[in-house]
Design an enzyme around this catalytic site. Sequence first.
Site, PDB file in Angstrom:
ATOM      1  N   ARG A  71       7.521  13.919   3.783  1.00 28.36           N
ATOM      2  CA  ARG A  71       6.728  14.466   4.778  1.00 28.36           C
ATOM      3  C   ARG A  71       6.793  13.843   6.117  1.00 28.36           C
ATOM      4  O   ARG A  71       7.883  13.002   6.214  1.00 28.36           O
ATOM      5  CB  ARG A  71       5.260  14.734   4.233  1.00 28.36           C
ATOM      6  CG  ARG A  71       4.968  15.416   3.003  1.00 28.36           C
ATOM      7  CD  ARG A  71       3.911  15.582   2.567  1.00 28.36           C
ATOM      8  NE  ARG A  71       2.849  16.296   3.557  1.00 28.36           N
ATOM      9  CZ  ARG A  71       1.643  16.438   3.665  1.00 28.36           C
ATOM     10  NH1 ARG A  71       0.963  15.750   2.583  1.00 28.36           N
ATOM     11  NH2 ARG A  71       0.938  17.187   4.501  1.00 28.36           N
ATOM     12  N   ARG A  74      -8.137  23.580   1.780  1.00 29.46           N
ATOM     13  CA  ARG A  74      -7.224  22.676   2.666  1.00 29.46           C
ATOM     14  C   ARG A  74      -5.673  22.760   2.297  1.00 29.46           C
ATOM     15  O   ARG A  74      -5.195  22.459   1.430  1.00 29.46           O
ATOM     16  CB  ARG A  74      -7.625  21.283   2.307  1.00 29.46           C
ATOM     17  CG  ARG A  74      -6.674  20.305   3.204  1.00 29.46           C
ATOM     18  CD  ARG A  74      -6.947  18.770   2.977  1.00 29.46           C
ATOM     19  NE  ARG A  74      -6.183  17.816   3.691  1.00 29.46           N
ATOM     20  CZ  ARG A  74      -5.746  16.722   3.428  1.00 29.46           C
ATOM     21  NH1 ARG A  74      -6.381  16.254   2.283  1.00 29.46           N
ATOM     22  NH2 ARG A  74      -5.164  15.896   4.201  1.00 29.46           N
ATOM     23  N   GLU A 123      -2.021   4.669  -8.172  1.00 24.97           N
ATOM     24  CA  GLU A 123      -1.821   5.361  -6.785  1.00 24.97           C
ATOM     25  C   GLU A 123      -1.630   6.895  -6.860  1.00 24.97           C
ATOM     26  O   GLU A 123      -0.345   6.832  -7.532  1.00 24.97           O
ATOM     27  CB  GLU A 123      -1.014   4.847  -5.589  1.00 24.97           C
ATOM     28  CG  GLU A 123      -0.916   5.427  -4.446  1.00 24.97           C
ATOM     29  CD  GLU A 123       0.098   4.992  -3.543  1.00 24.97           C
ATOM     30  OE1 GLU A 123       0.582   4.037  -3.756  1.00 24.97           O
ATOM     31  OE2 GLU A 123      -0.054   5.508  -2.247  1.00 24.97           O
ATOM     32  N   ASN A 130      -6.462   8.298  -5.063  1.00 31.35           N
ATOM     33  CA  ASN A 130      -5.956   9.129  -4.002  1.00 31.35           C
ATOM     34  C   ASN A 130      -6.886   8.859  -2.735  1.00 31.35           C
ATOM     35  O   ASN A 130      -7.794   9.393  -2.661  1.00 31.35           O
ATOM     36  CB  ASN A 130      -5.971  10.520  -4.406  1.00 31.35           C
ATOM     37  CG  ASN A 130      -5.254  11.565  -3.353  1.00 31.35           C
ATOM     38  OD1 ASN A 130      -4.967  11.030  -2.321  1.00 31.35           O
ATOM     39  ND2 ASN A 130      -4.707  12.448  -3.706  1.00 31.35           N
ATOM     40  N   HIS A 142      -0.704  10.883  -5.439  1.00 33.94           N
ATOM     41  CA  HIS A 142      -0.759  11.628  -4.450  1.00 33.94           C
ATOM     42  C   HIS A 142      -0.349  13.103  -5.078  1.00 33.94           C
ATOM     43  O   HIS A 142       0.541  13.253  -5.669  1.00 33.94           O
ATOM     44  CB  HIS A 142       0.249  11.412  -3.178  1.00 33.94           C
ATOM     45  CG  HIS A 142      -0.052  10.105  -2.650  1.00 33.94           C
ATOM     46  ND1 HIS A 142      -1.365   9.923  -1.906  1.00 33.94           N
ATOM     47  CD2 HIS A 142       0.252   9.030  -2.645  1.00 33.94           C
ATOM     48  CE1 HIS A 142      -1.379   8.765  -1.357  1.00 33.94           C
ATOM     49  NE2 HIS A 142      -0.384   8.140  -2.107  1.00 33.94           N
ATOM     50  N   ALA A 200      -5.467   9.930   3.637  1.00 33.01           N
ATOM     51  CA  ALA A 200      -4.733   9.420   4.979  1.00 33.01           C
ATOM     52  C   ALA A 200      -5.200   7.990   4.935  1.00 33.01           C
ATOM     53  O   ALA A 200      -4.233   7.077   5.656  1.00 33.01           O
ATOM     54  CB  ALA A 200      -5.346  10.042   6.296  1.00 33.01           C
ATOM     55  N   PRO A 206     -10.730  10.555   2.235  1.00 32.52           N
ATOM     56  CA  PRO A 206     -11.083  11.645   3.211  1.00 32.52           C
ATOM     57  C   PRO A 206     -10.161  13.083   2.916  1.00 32.52           C
ATOM     58  O   PRO A 206      -9.026  13.125   2.651  1.00 32.52           O
ATOM     59  CB  PRO A 206     -10.582  11.052   4.460  1.00 32.52           C
ATOM     60  CG  PRO A 206      -9.517  10.155   4.083  1.00 32.52           C
ATOM     61  CD  PRO A 206     -10.016   9.423   2.941  1.00 32.52           C
ATOM     62  N   ASN A 207     -11.053  14.134   3.015  1.00 34.40           N
ATOM     63  CA  ASN A 207     -10.630  15.397   3.275  1.00 34.40           C
ATOM     64  C   ASN A 207     -10.206  15.962   1.873  1.00 34.40           C
ATOM     65  O   ASN A 207     -10.007  17.170   1.752  1.00 34.40           O
ATOM     66  CB  ASN A 207      -9.426  15.743   4.259  1.00 34.40           C
ATOM     67  CG  ASN A 207      -9.799  15.063   5.562  1.00 34.40           C
ATOM     68  OD1 ASN A 207     -10.533  15.632   6.141  1.00 34.40           O
ATOM     69  ND2 ASN A 207      -8.832  14.266   6.222  1.00 34.40           N
ATOM     70  N   TYR A 250      -1.316  21.393  -0.995  1.00 35.88           N
ATOM     71  CA  TYR A 250      -2.180  20.705  -1.712  1.00 35.88           C
ATOM     72  C   TYR A 250      -2.483  21.453  -2.876  1.00 35.88           C
ATOM     73  O   TYR A 250      -3.162  20.798  -3.890  1.00 35.88           O
ATOM     74  CB  TYR A 250      -3.295  20.100  -1.203  1.00 35.88           C
ATOM     75  CG  TYR A 250      -2.906  18.987  -0.247  1.00 35.88           C
ATOM     76  CD1 TYR A 250      -2.240  17.756  -0.175  1.00 35.88           C
ATOM     77  CD2 TYR A 250      -3.377  19.363   1.352  1.00 35.88           C
ATOM     78  CE1 TYR A 250      -1.846  16.896   0.547  1.00 35.88           C
ATOM     79  CE2 TYR A 250      -2.955  18.244   2.244  1.00 35.88           C
ATOM     80  CZ  TYR A 250      -2.197  17.319   1.723  1.00 35.88           C
ATOM     81  OH  TYR A 250      -1.871  16.408   2.691  1.00 35.88           O
TER      82      TYR A 250
HETATM   83  C1  DQA Z   1      -2.433  13.148  -0.057  1.00 35.59           C
HETATM   84  C2  DQA Z   1      -1.281  12.566   0.949  1.00 35.59           C
HETATM   85  C3  DQA Z   1      -1.690  11.980   2.393  1.00 35.59           C
HETATM   86  O1  DQA Z   1      -0.459  11.760   3.382  1.00 35.59           O
HETATM   87  C4  DQA Z   1      -2.793  13.027   2.885  1.00 35.59           C
HETATM   88  O2  DQA Z   1      -3.423  12.344   4.068  1.00 35.59           O
HETATM   89  C5  DQA Z   1      -3.943  13.534   1.986  1.00 35.59           C
HETATM   90  C6  DQA Z   1      -3.462  13.978   0.690  1.00 35.59           C
HETATM   91  C7  DQA Z   1      -2.004  13.915  -1.132  1.00 35.59           C
HETATM   92  O3  DQA Z   1      -2.611  13.981  -2.099  1.00 35.59           O
HETATM   93  O4  DQA Z   1      -1.010  14.297  -1.145  1.00 35.59           O
HETATM   94  O5  DQA Z   1      -5.004  13.560   2.484  1.00 35.59           O
HETATM   95  O6  DQA Z   1      -2.987  11.609  -0.327  1.00 35.59           O
END
Ligand code: DQA
Length: 153
Positions: free
Chosen positions: A109, A20, A100, A76, A102, A79, A12-13, A25
Amino acid sequence: MSAGIVLLLHGPNLNLLGQREPEVYGNATLADHETRVASLLKSAGYECVTHQSNSEGDIVDRIHAARGNTVGMILNSGAFTHYSWALHDALRLYAAPIIEVHLSNPGSREEFRHTSVVAPVAAGTVAGFGGLSYDIAVQALTALLTSPRNPTA
Ligand code: DQA
């Protein structure tokens, strides 16, 4: 002929990357990351398929669909990483290696980002290097696929 298909999966997002919180990011879009990963994988002999969804069920379905026809996954999960046990359970059923990824470093954080339900089922995690996290993930996955880790080494 490719050495196999790698699934690059986003939660998501992450469709809003570029807009964003660029200070967290970066400015690159999801398409920018996907294009670079696909090109790095192609150079290593692999085909890349990509998917992004804001829906937990859709992500679970995509993981199910990848079983048996992909050689690995770069994930990735946004959340969902921090609380989706449905995602965790689906990943447990995926036999090939999962990296995994990020962009940010969740460990530095907010407290809620310190937990990952993906980490226990991943071969490893790359976090905190922006777009470079993906490049390192490709390197890690292809190395793992070429010579699987020797547990006694
Ligand atoms: C994320 C880190 C997560 O905590 C966050 O919710 C994201 C992006 C990252 O790529 O840094 O959506 O996965």
